[in-house]
Design a protein around this motif. Structure first.
Motif, mmCIF file in Angstrom:
data_model
loop_
_atom_site.group_PDB
_atom_site.id
_atom_site.type_symbol
_atom_site.label_atom_id
_atom_site.label_comp_id
_atom_site.label_asym_id
_atom_site.label_seq_id
_atom_site.Cartn_x
_atom_site.Cartn_y
_atom_site.Cartn_z
ATOM 1 N N UNK A 73 0.815 -1.219 0.000
ATOM 2 C CA UNK A 73 0.000 0.000 0.000
ATOM 3 C C UNK A 73 0.845 1.266 0.000
ATOM 4 N N UNK A 74 2.138 1.133 0.292
ATOM 5 C CA UNK A 74 3.035 2.284 0.186
ATOM 6 C C UNK A 74 3.340 2.575 -1.275
ATOM 7 N N UNK A 75 3.393 1.523 -2.078
ATOM 8 C CA UNK A 75 3.723 1.681 -3.501
ATOM 9 C C UNK A 75 2.504 1.972 -4.354
ATOM 10 N N UNK A 76 1.370 1.357 -4.007
ATOM 11 C CA UNK A 76 0.203 1.412 -4.885
ATOM 12 C C UNK A 76 -1.024 1.974 -4.161
ATOM 13 N N UNK A 77 -1.656 2.951 -4.776
ATOM 14 C CA UNK A 77 -2.921 3.457 -4.256
ATOM 15 C C UNK A 77 -3.976 2.363 -4.291
ATOM 16 N N UNK A 78 -3.951 1.521 -5.302
ATOM 17 C CA UNK A 78 -4.942 0.449 -5.409
ATOM 18 C C UNK A 78 -4.843 -0.514 -4.231
ATOM 19 N N UNK A 79 -3.629 -0.776 -3.752
ATOM 20 C CA UNK A 79 -3.468 -1.637 -2.574
ATOM 21 C C UNK A 79 -3.995 -0.944 -1.332
ATOM 22 N N UNK A 80 -3.776 0.354 -1.233
ATOM 23 C CA UNK A 80 -4.329 1.113 -0.099
ATOM 24 C C UNK A 80 -5.851 1.075 -0.146
ATOM 25 N N UNK A 81 -6.420 1.134 -1.336
ATOM 26 C CA UNK A 81 -7.870 1.040 -1.470
ATOM 27 C C UNK A 81 -8.373 -0.292 -0.937
ATOM 28 N N UNK A 82 -7.701 -1.387 -1.302
ATOM 29 C CA UNK A 82 -8.077 -2.705 -0.787
ATOM 30 C C UNK A 82 -8.015 -2.709 0.738
ATOM 31 N N UNK A 83 -6.964 -2.136 1.290
ATOM 32 C CA UNK A 83 -6.811 -2.067 2.741
ATOM 33 C C UNK A 83 -7.986 -1.332 3.377
ATOM 34 N N UNK A 84 -8.378 -0.214 2.799
ATOM 35 C CA UNK A 84 -9.479 0.571 3.359
ATOM 36 C C UNK A 84 -10.820 -0.138 3.216
ATOM 37 N N UNK A 85 -11.033 -0.808 2.085
ATOM 38 C CA UNK A 85 -12.286 -1.547 1.908
ATOM 39 C C UNK A 85 -12.382 -2.697 2.901
ATOM 40 N N UNK A 86 -11.269 -3.385 3.106
ATOM 41 C CA UNK A 86 -11.241 -4.501 4.052
ATOM 42 C C UNK A 86 -11.532 -4.010 5.465
ATOM 43 N N UNK A 87 -10.926 -2.896 5.841
ATOM 44 C CA UNK A 87 -11.125 -2.364 7.196
ATOM 45 C C UNK A 87 -12.555 -1.913 7.430
#
Length: 250
Positions: A73-87
């Protein structure tokens, strides 16, 4: 990203360089939260069946920060999005379901409180996805912690409201959250320029431009989260009544 600064989840990795986050402060906090939840649920005999919901939510919460998802999620906004959706859409409702399982139908909330909760969650969610606030979270670890504390906290309050609301109002809350997420997702997906300065260079190793990564994040926020919210809607509608009290068919 500021030169020399190391974000909380580490430096932006290339494929194959992802790492687990074994921060002792994080692990201590997670274990303390697990212990507190288990004790709280275990003290009430009729609620012990809800332990599986709570532990499942806790495990998903832990993996969102401990697993390599945090690093990516530091490299990719899309990974951060997954993190936020999961949370917000998986871990939070499971935790709330576990803690409040035996309280459905009691102390129901009304429309005014529901509206306040929806507005509060929307403000928090949109604020942390605004370019300046988002960029700050990868250049200031205090901002990173504050973002996730407020996002997860707002999500917990949101799902308490969903589970405490009468059936149709609960459905309306879920629908409102789905609509605001869809609007943000559309802005991200159909943008013609990247919004987030911190990902200008971090996406290259993954074969994506900053704009492509942002558009992928928008789609991940839009489609999977939309399907998940539809599933949540089927949980909140229709309610069944027992003795004049609304209870959810969960």
């Amino acid at each position: 990203m500021a030169e020399g600064f190391v974000p909380y989840c580490g430096v932006a990795p290339a494929p194959g360089q992802e790492v687990w986050n074994l921060d002792p402060h994080l692990l201590t906090g997670l274990l303390a939260t697990l212990a507190a939840g288990v004790v709280l649920i275990g003290r009430v005999r009729e609620r012990r069946g809800d332990l599986a919901f709570f532990v499942s939510g806790w495990l998903i919460l832990a993996l969102a920060f401990v697993s390599p998802l945090c690093s990516v999620s530091v490299a990719l906004f899309s990974a951060r999005t997954v993190q936020h959706m999961v949370l917000t859409l998986v871990a939070a409702p499971l935790v709330v379901r576990g803690l409040l399982g035996s309280l459905y139908g009691r102390q129901e909330i009304g429309g005014k409180i529901a509206l306040i909760v929806v507005i509060a969650f929307t403000v928090v969610f949109w604020f942390w996805h605004s370019p300046s606030a988002y960029d700050e979270t990868l250049e200031n670890n205090l901002a990173y912690g504050l973002m996730h504390a407020t996002l997860f906290g707002a999500a917990l309050v949101l799902w308490v409201a969903v589970f405490r609301a009468p059936g149709r109002l609960a459905f309306s809350i879920v629908l409102a959250i789905g609509l605001q997420m869809s609007l943000l997702a559309a802005l991200l997906t159909f943008a013609t320029a990247p919004f987030y300065r911190v990902h200008e260079l971090t996406t290259v190793a993954w074969g994506l431009t900053g704009l492509e990564d942002q558009q992928l994040g928008g789609l991940l926020m839009w489609i999977p989260s939309g399907l998940l919210l539809v599933l949540c809607s089927t949980v909140t509608l229709p309610p069944r009544r027992r003795g004049g009290e609304t209870r959810f068919t969960i």
